[in-house]
Design an enzyme around this catalytic site. Sequence first.
Site, mmCIF file in Angstrom:
data_model
loop_
_atom_site.group_PDB
_atom_site.id
_atom_site.type_symbol
_atom_site.label_atom_id
_atom_site.label_comp_id
_atom_site.label_asym_id
_atom_site.label_seq_id
_atom_site.Cartn_x
_atom_site.Cartn_y
_atom_site.Cartn_z
ATOM 1 N N GLU A 301 -9.813 -39.250 -25.116
ATOM 2 C CA GLU A 301 -10.593 -40.123 -25.995
ATOM 3 C C GLU A 301 -12.051 -40.286 -25.583
ATOM 4 O OE1 GLU A 301 -8.139 -40.889 -23.893
ATOM 5 O OE2 GLU A 301 -8.314 -42.900 -23.056
ATOM 6 N N HIS A 325 -4.157 -41.075 -32.373
ATOM 7 C CA HIS A 325 -4.078 -41.643 -31.027
ATOM 8 C C HIS A 325 -5.459 -41.698 -30.365
ATOM 9 C CE1 HIS A 325 -1.993 -42.393 -27.110
ATOM 10 N NE2 HIS A 325 -3.099 -41.829 -26.650
ATOM 11 N N GLU A 326 -6.138 -40.564 -30.342
ATOM 12 C CA GLU A 326 -7.443 -40.547 -29.652
ATOM 13 C C GLU A 326 -8.448 -41.456 -30.365
ATOM 14 O OE1 GLU A 326 -7.003 -39.560 -26.856
ATOM 15 O OE2 GLU A 326 -5.291 -38.228 -27.155
ATOM 16 N N HIS A 329 -7.968 -45.122 -29.478
ATOM 17 C CA HIS A 329 -8.574 -45.515 -28.196
ATOM 18 C C HIS A 329 -9.989 -46.080 -28.371
ATOM 19 C CE1 HIS A 329 -5.800 -44.574 -24.979
ATOM 20 N NE2 HIS A 329 -5.620 -43.319 -25.367
ATOM 21 N N GLU A 348 -2.767 -47.179 -22.978
ATOM 22 C CA GLU A 348 -1.904 -46.222 -23.663
ATOM 23 C C GLU A 348 -0.831 -46.868 -24.537
ATOM 24 O OE1 GLU A 348 -2.901 -43.345 -23.974
ATOM 25 O OE2 GLU A 348 -4.292 -43.122 -22.289
ATOM 26 N N ASP A 404 -3.086 -38.613 -11.468
ATOM 27 C CA ASP A 404 -2.828 -37.686 -12.569
ATOM 28 C C ASP A 404 -1.474 -37.929 -13.232
ATOM 29 O OD1 ASP A 404 -5.233 -36.360 -12.407
ATOM 30 O OD2 ASP A 404 -4.488 -34.935 -10.905
ATOM 31 N N TYR A 412 3.094 -45.696 -22.323
ATOM 32 C CA TYR A 412 2.900 -45.336 -23.732
ATOM 33 C C TYR A 412 3.943 -45.996 -24.635
ATOM 34 C CZ TYR A 412 -0.312 -41.510 -22.489
ATOM 35 O OH TYR A 412 -1.374 -40.771 -22.032
#
Length: 637
Positions: A301, A325-326, A329, A348, A404, A412
């Site tokens: 995002e 989704h992006e 954000h 998320e 990561d 999520y």
Amino acid sequence: MRSLALLLSCAAVLAAGCSKEPEPAPVAATPKPAAAAPVDHDEHSYAEPQKVAIDDLALDIAVDFDAKTIGGTATYTLDWKDKAATRLVLDTRDLTIAKVEGEANGAWAPLQYALAPKDAVLGSKLTIETPARNAKVRVTYTSSPEASGLQWLTPEMTEGKQLPFMFSQSQQIHARSWVPLQDTPQVRYTYSAHVTSRPDVMVLMSADNDPAAARDGDYTFKMPQKIPSYLMAIAAGDLVFKPISARSGVWAEPAMVDKATKEFEDTEKMIAATEQLYGPYRWDRYDMLVLPPSFPYGGMENPRLSFITPTVIVGDKTLVSLIAHELAHSWSGNLVTFSSAKHGWLNEGFTSYVENRIVEALYGKETSSMEYSIARNSLKKEIGTMPEATQSLAVKPGTTLDADDALSAVSYDKGAWFLQFLEERFGRQEFDAFLRGYFDHFAFQSITTEQFLDYAKKNLFDKHPNLVTDAEIQAWVYGTGIPANAPQVQSRGFSNTDTARIAWQGSGQLPNPQLTGGWVTQQWVHFLEGMGEKLTVEQLKQLDDAYHFTGTANGEIAMRWYPLTIRSGYVEARPEIARFIERVGRRKLIMPIYEELVKTPEGLALAKESFARARPGYHPITTGSVEALLAKASAAP
Ligand code: BES
Ligand code: ZN
């Protein structure tokens, strides 16, 4: 894999305090308002933002494709919060620092600094002595060709094969590998950049990209809104622009741009639908950059310019929830940001909820229900295998250590599920108004789970007493597993997919092509997910003859079909499996295939061969994940 990574990095990071960190007392869902702003410690950063914070960053850098480096100067305008502080601590990883200077009375003078030895997870702490608390500090630096946050692609690895390509992926803690920064979401700053490059590539950043900019190797950018460091982004390559609406469009390689623009043509409608729900889009333009298939994520995002995997361009718009989704954000994450990865669900989980609302607004309840159903089925499968400490939304200090892998299905999908639960209890109208108020209230701030709960108590729970109990909130936010009162989703499309699968498994009779002809990706995914552990080779052959799963261009299908063929010994799929994992670097799509392959000696051999061939084209993040998996599998008896 995730738990191994967790253990490993636990050992690595926290000489600083992993096991020593005292267990915090259970936090009440309704904490008493704190006198001062609560301090959240970000264990992924050396920065000391309570003492001094970057207010503005001015970059003057060169992108060098021959050396595979980004280098130049980073000039910080500083806000000295502690008037007795005498140092500025920055995060770096594999950077060469040439010079550090401070400005006093209009003149620049050298400052003393020390670059600590590299920590495997955090990188190298850069401590700058600033006895005069300079208003501006400037660092001259160069990144390493192995920078964890950058991928450099040769022309052969691109669609057009003419020009090289480079892109960043800064989340979670990789910005520090290409800019020295206070690399924690607790610090927000504006930035500007002057970037030079070879004249034939276009450079873009997470800033005010001009669709009409001349390609000349000299570019300037401005990001006038305050952002956290993980949203710093840059990309360079043979990139052209095609508009979708006055404020939105697609950047991609010339061979991809038409197809991508068609696939993402609903983007303006998505922006409008989200504004309708949660208030104005505050970032001016919303463009998308289509990256090469080695991009390790589905999407990122980056403000004003989401980075997008090409694997969602399947020709029928069935995977564009990724764009929702992006885009989402832009409210949940970029506007209101988690203050450290421990509160990852604030980014998320909220975003997955908003994504689903956008999908519902554009494509209807049936589509949004199918998407919730797929996500929740895999959450239910995964959560049982996760260590208890990682099953709660808000993670205790010292738990989330491999940055990561910090964001799991819990942040999520359990996060989105909790918000859907609240929506059901309080009613959509009330809950929508609440969320809109939340985004306004915390706009351009970085917050903790407790700040959200405190706000929700005042503006939702206490306003409508008796609709939820404290115990219910506690269970959702701090408890393990999925609360029993979680709302259930129903999908007609999936019941007809289930019926077809069950009938076929009983009789060998495939469903009427008239029925399957209308199936969307989500139905094929559900069809495959219900197949159980294994099928016979004959059954797989029958499916393949009818539906041509082997060699599919749809990664969501590939990531489910190939593991099933591997488990079932259907060797005909092998060449296409190799082709897929060698071409695509998106971790979500290829890791399930590698994980299945490494379970047998022949599979492990195949995985190793493919990885050896793919490695030069993989992103450092993907390389790290595959390497860890192969090492573990090779070590196993
Ligand atoms: N911000 C994330 C990607 C990310 C998370 C990068 C954590 C590094 C650390 C992005 O918004 C995201 O969630 N991407 C998903 C897509 C999605 C539709 C769930 C992905 O990449 O799969
Ligand atoms: Zn996300």
